[in-house]
Design an enzyme around this catalytic site. Sequence first.
Site, PDB file in Angstrom:
ATOM      1  N   HIS A   5       0.812  -1.214   0.000  1.00 45.86           N
ATOM      2  CA  HIS A   5       0.000   0.000   0.000  1.00 45.86           C
ATOM      3  C   HIS A   5       0.854   1.277   0.000  1.00 45.86           C
ATOM      4  CE1 HIS A   5       0.387  -0.213   4.546  1.00 45.86           C
ATOM      5  NE2 HIS A   5       0.497   1.093   4.370  1.00 45.86           N
ATOM      6  N   ASP A  25       0.167  -7.579   1.458  1.00 47.52           N
ATOM      7  CA  ASP A  25       0.597  -6.184   1.590  1.00 47.52           C
ATOM      8  C   ASP A  25       2.121  -6.049   1.570  1.00 47.52           C
ATOM      9  OD1 ASP A  25       0.197  -3.445   1.728  1.00 47.52           O
ATOM     10  OD2 ASP A  25       0.146  -3.408   3.917  1.00 47.52           O
ATOM     11  N   GLY A  58       3.569   6.770   7.931  1.00 54.57           N
ATOM     12  CA  GLY A  58       4.952   6.899   7.466  1.00 54.57           C
ATOM     13  C   GLY A  58       5.827   5.748   7.910  1.00 54.57           C
ATOM     14  N   ASN A  59       5.384   5.007   8.945  1.00 51.99           N
ATOM     15  CA  ASN A  59       6.130   3.842   9.439  1.00 51.99           C
ATOM     16  C   ASN A  59       5.949   2.603   8.560  1.00 51.99           C
ATOM     17  OD1 ASN A  59       6.104   4.899  12.727  1.00 51.99           O
ATOM     18  ND2 ASN A  59       7.854   3.754  11.939  1.00 51.99           N
ATOM     19  N   SER A  60       4.894   2.556   7.765  1.00 50.79           N
ATOM     20  CA  SER A  60       4.577   1.348   7.003  1.00 50.79           C
ATOM     21  C   SER A  60       5.730   0.918   6.117  1.00 50.79           C
ATOM     22  CB  SER A  60       3.351   1.569   6.126  1.00 50.79           C
ATOM     23  OG  SER A  60       2.223   0.987   6.688  1.00 50.79           O
ATOM     24  N   LEU A  70      -8.742 -23.735  -1.743  1.00 51.63           N
ATOM     25  CA  LEU A  70      -9.541 -24.863  -1.314  1.00 51.63           C
ATOM     26  C   LEU A  70     -10.927 -24.851  -1.953  1.00 51.63           C
ATOM     27  CD1 LEU A  70      -9.474 -27.355   0.519  1.00 51.63           C
ATOM     28  CD2 LEU A  70     -10.281 -25.916   2.397  1.00 51.63           C
ATOM     29  N   GLY A  71     -11.543 -23.661  -2.043  1.00 54.29           N
ATOM     30  CA  GLY A  71     -12.839 -23.544  -2.700  1.00 54.29           C
ATOM     31  C   GLY A  71     -14.032 -23.705  -1.788  1.00 54.29           C
ATOM     32  N   VAL A  72     -13.943 -23.149  -0.568  1.00 55.87           N
ATOM     33  CA  VAL A  72     -15.069 -23.205   0.363  1.00 55.87           C
ATOM     34  C   VAL A  72     -15.385 -21.807   0.872  1.00 55.87           C
ATOM     35  CG1 VAL A  72     -14.698 -25.575   1.147  1.00 55.87           C
ATOM     36  CG2 VAL A  72     -13.490 -23.700   2.286  1.00 55.87           C
ATOM     37  N   ILE A 123     -16.511 -20.161   4.273  1.00 56.45           N
ATOM     38  CA  ILE A 123     -16.466 -20.615   5.664  1.00 56.45           C
ATOM     39  C   ILE A 123     -16.855 -19.493   6.618  1.00 56.45           C
ATOM     40  CG2 ILE A 123     -14.759 -22.442   5.311  1.00 56.45           C
ATOM     41  CD1 ILE A 123     -12.592 -20.477   6.151  1.00 56.45           C
TER      42      ILE A 123
END
Length: 485
Positions: A124, A154, A225-227, A282-284, A286
């Site tokens: 980001h 991210d 600014g820390n990201s 996996l295709g669920v 949940i």
Amino acid sequence: MSNLLPVGLFNKKKLSVLAASALVGALAFPLTMPIAHADALPQLTQLIKDNRDAVVHISVEIDNKAASNAVTEMFSLPDGQELPKELEKFFRNMPRGTPQPRDSQAMGSGFIISQDGYIITNNHVVDNASKIKVTLNDKRELTAKVIGKDKYSDIALLKVEATGLPTVRLGDSDGLEVGQWVVAIGAPFGLDHSATQGIVSALSRSLPDGTYVPFIQTDVAVNPGNSGGPLFDLNGNVVGVNSQIYSRSGGYMGISFAIPVNLVKNITEQLKTAGVVNRGWLGVQIQNLDQELANSFSMAKPQGALVASVQPSSPADKAGVQAGDIIVGFNNTEVNSADHLPLLVGTTGIGSTVPLKVLRAGAEKNLNVTIEKLADKDAGETQELAQNGTTGTGALGLAVADLTDEERKEANLGMDGVVVREVRTDSPASRAGLEAGDVIISVNNTGIKSPEELKSIVDKAPVDKPLAMLIQRDDQKRFIAVGRS
């Protein structure tokens, strides 16, 4: 979680004044009061000296033309059409022509992992950037290019053209413990190479916008600014990448989150070699269980990931997973919650066949599932009246009816399902969250094909146990626990 904020995109224009205030401690404490356990506090001076040169300040220019074009298009009329007379007064004093957008600037942090210029930061921080500039501790400014970025973790990998650069050491985040001291270095509010310290507050935090990240929670002061900056242990090893804060003010409020470095190493290696990240699928669909749902499935406590639906022809479907199954184990690892499962699946190698443990109708069942590649289109898968053709279920306080052909087609259902037409105020159905328009697909894992069938199943079910009801709302399936009146 509306108060969860990324902390990389610090906009210089928003910082007009930085003010600080202090109270005189002598008024509150005796001058002779000793400092308890001062010798037990960590000594951070050498750690910061050894690593600050490898921490960089990242500034980006964001091209706003696309956003401006979208706004212009939004307020434009089709060719040949004129603004209606009654609306002209609202637009009379607006400037003519298309406004020229200005590029905006934002800031973040990063750290160098190789002497030839590979740099890790947050996705980001550099997303939508038209130009990226990296400032080193010796004030050199270098242009960076994006090698690859991954929005789900991210993480972004950058490269500058240089040699002999200072680097950090990547540690082992699996060895972290709650209460352990950690240190962050970054550029909060654009203040280069600021160091802050704290402890690990919790591990493996799942956040709403961090589906594939088991975050490290700390109380280290992290601000805009820390990201993208590093989180160090006391041995000077990077154990995480600072990413987000929980805040109601826009600034630090004692809770910050970092991406574990073991996950970062895997992501950056894929970005470096392929430019993209491949994840298991996996295709669920949940959801988590609460105590009431757990009771309806005869479980002592809420645990595991409750399967609300299975995508046809998905790995789960091929393995025999069914709606109503509770996944309690994946690849010989206990699944604690629905938040835990995507982390395990996402890091499993594509094509790997792994054991899957489920609870079905109160009995444990072992399956084998072959993991396939997650595609972008799959990334979101993770949830008494008797009139007008309706049938009432007095015990629940709702009226249901058969689905019309149009409703059944829109809901994309087979033969199962009845639609809720009315819900009585302050009824068990209302308290469970049922709404008019919901489609009830099954109750206690028995498919519902008609209003009469629903009434029969409800009447025969034990009154002292909640009903596990599978519903569909806005194309999303989920289980709810419905008590009895």
